[in-house]
Design a protein around this motif. Structure first.
Motif: not given
Length: 386
Positions: A61-62, A114-119, A145-146
């Protein structure tokens, strides 16, 4: 007529596509995320729970999220400040609010494990082919990386020529970029109706749309939203972009509790858009939907037929006129003499040279320009009918 299907047919088709979807893009707009005081943390928590549900089923999911400007306004009490509403104010508010928005998501997703990443992206990040592929590789690595990517337009640096236009379009582009199966657009409306439900008691919801047509786009005038009809139209256009890549789309109420769980369990809510029967290649989707044409070639009737009916390349002999300034390899519109744009293509000659060779045969190019890189002004592999 609207290209829709019966409720029974739609239920089967929707459920089949929901069951098959393994990679999903969820877009949440400001109308869902914000209230009078700024970011609504209860909505953020609900969105995180819904996406964690999708992740728990093994799906990738994004999340494409608006809300940075609203968060910035709340952070500094913007309503108390005497200031304008121009681009510089919006860019500053986005810079102020982006960290708060991500902090809200960080807390909500972290509590669920859950871990998140900003793009943050600008249009140029997708319009330049090398950067387009780099974004794609980064997102796939985050999946590995999950981590859940959270994407937003980089409003702090974006100006008109660098903008996607809205996050609906950005979400659709991301959907095609990663070849997602489904685009879920959560907004503040329930979906499309056969009429205006506020004034027409017989208006019925349209649950499933088989093909997005001009008539479908006209239905936005029946939808009342805090975003206005233009906002709903952008969502339908986004669904059309996704359909061209073989994906399905959903537009529906983002503040409804457990909306994604209900959708994936078969509840008939919102409006669902089926994939196109003919999937466009990745490169041609990039040309058609992401690139911004820099000029226009006006073609004679024979050239139009060659491109439309026979899938031929464009030769200089078919060009009547050229408008705009463009370089080699840049996108241009192909236009009928009636003024209708019908294709976009990547040009093999710059605008000055095209004006010199228009109307000529390919064997005359060298004698006029002193060089000839190609017989075709646009090769058929680089032309997309719109």
């Amino acid at each position: 007529m609207i290209s829709s299907v019966t409720k029974e047919e739609g239920l089967y088709l929707r459920q089949t596509l929901f069951d098959q979807a393994r990679r999903i893009v969820v877009k949440v707009g400001s109308a869902v995320l914000t209230d009078d005081d700024g970011i609504d943390l209860s909505v953020i928590a609900n969105i995180a729970e819904e996406i964690s549900f999708l992740r728990s089923t093994g799906r990738e999911v994004i999340l494409v999220s608006s809300g940075a400007v609203a968060a910035g306004k709340k952070k500094i009490g913007y309503h108390k400040i005497s200031s304008g509403n121009g681009i510089k104010e919006k860019q500053a508010l986005a810079a102020i609010g982006q960290s708060s928005l991500m902090q809200s998501y960080e807390g909500a997703f972290s509590s669920l494990g859950y871990k998140i990443a900003q793009v943050l992206l600008t249009h140029a990040d997708l319009a330049i082919r090398e950067r387009y592929l780099n974004v794609r590789n980064t997102l796939f690595t985050l999946f590995k990386f999950g981590v859940i990517p959270i994407i937003n337009e980089n409003d702090t640096v974006s100006v008109e020529e660098l903008r996607f236009g809205d996050n609906d379009r950005l979400g659709a582009h991301i959907c095609n970029l990663i070849e997602a199966d489904m685009f879920i657009c959560l907004t503040d409306v329930n979906g499309l109706y056969t009429g205006n439900p506020n004034t027409n008691p017989t208006a019925e919801p349209i649950y499933t749309v088989a093909e997005i047509t001009d008539e479908t786009e006209r239905l936005v005038h029946n939808v009342k939203s805090a975003l206005g009809s233009g906002g709903m139209l952008s969502k339908i256009k986004a669904a059309k972009i996704v359909a061209s890549g073989g994906g399905s789309s959903f537009i529906g109420p983002g503040k409804e509790k457990e909306i994604l769980k209900n959708l994936f369990s078969g509840k008939m809510v919102g409006t669902f858009f089926l994939p196109s029967s003919e999937k466009m290649s990745s490169r041609k989707r990039w040309i058609a939907h992401i690139l911004k044409p820099q000029g226009t070639l006006i073609l004679d009737e024979g050239a139009c037929r060659a491109l439309i009916d026979h899938g031929k390349s464009l030769l200089p002999s078919g060009i009547v006129a050229s408008k705009g300034s463009f370089g080699v390899g840049e996108p241009v519109y192909c236009q009928k003499q009636t003024g209708e744009d019908f294709a976009i293509g990547l040009i093999n000659y710059n605008s000055d040279d095209v004006k010199k060779i228009k109307g000529l045969h390919s064997n005359e190019i060298f004698s006029v320009l002193g060089y000839k890189d190609s017989d075709e002004v646009i090769h058929r592999d680089n032309i997309v009918l719109t």
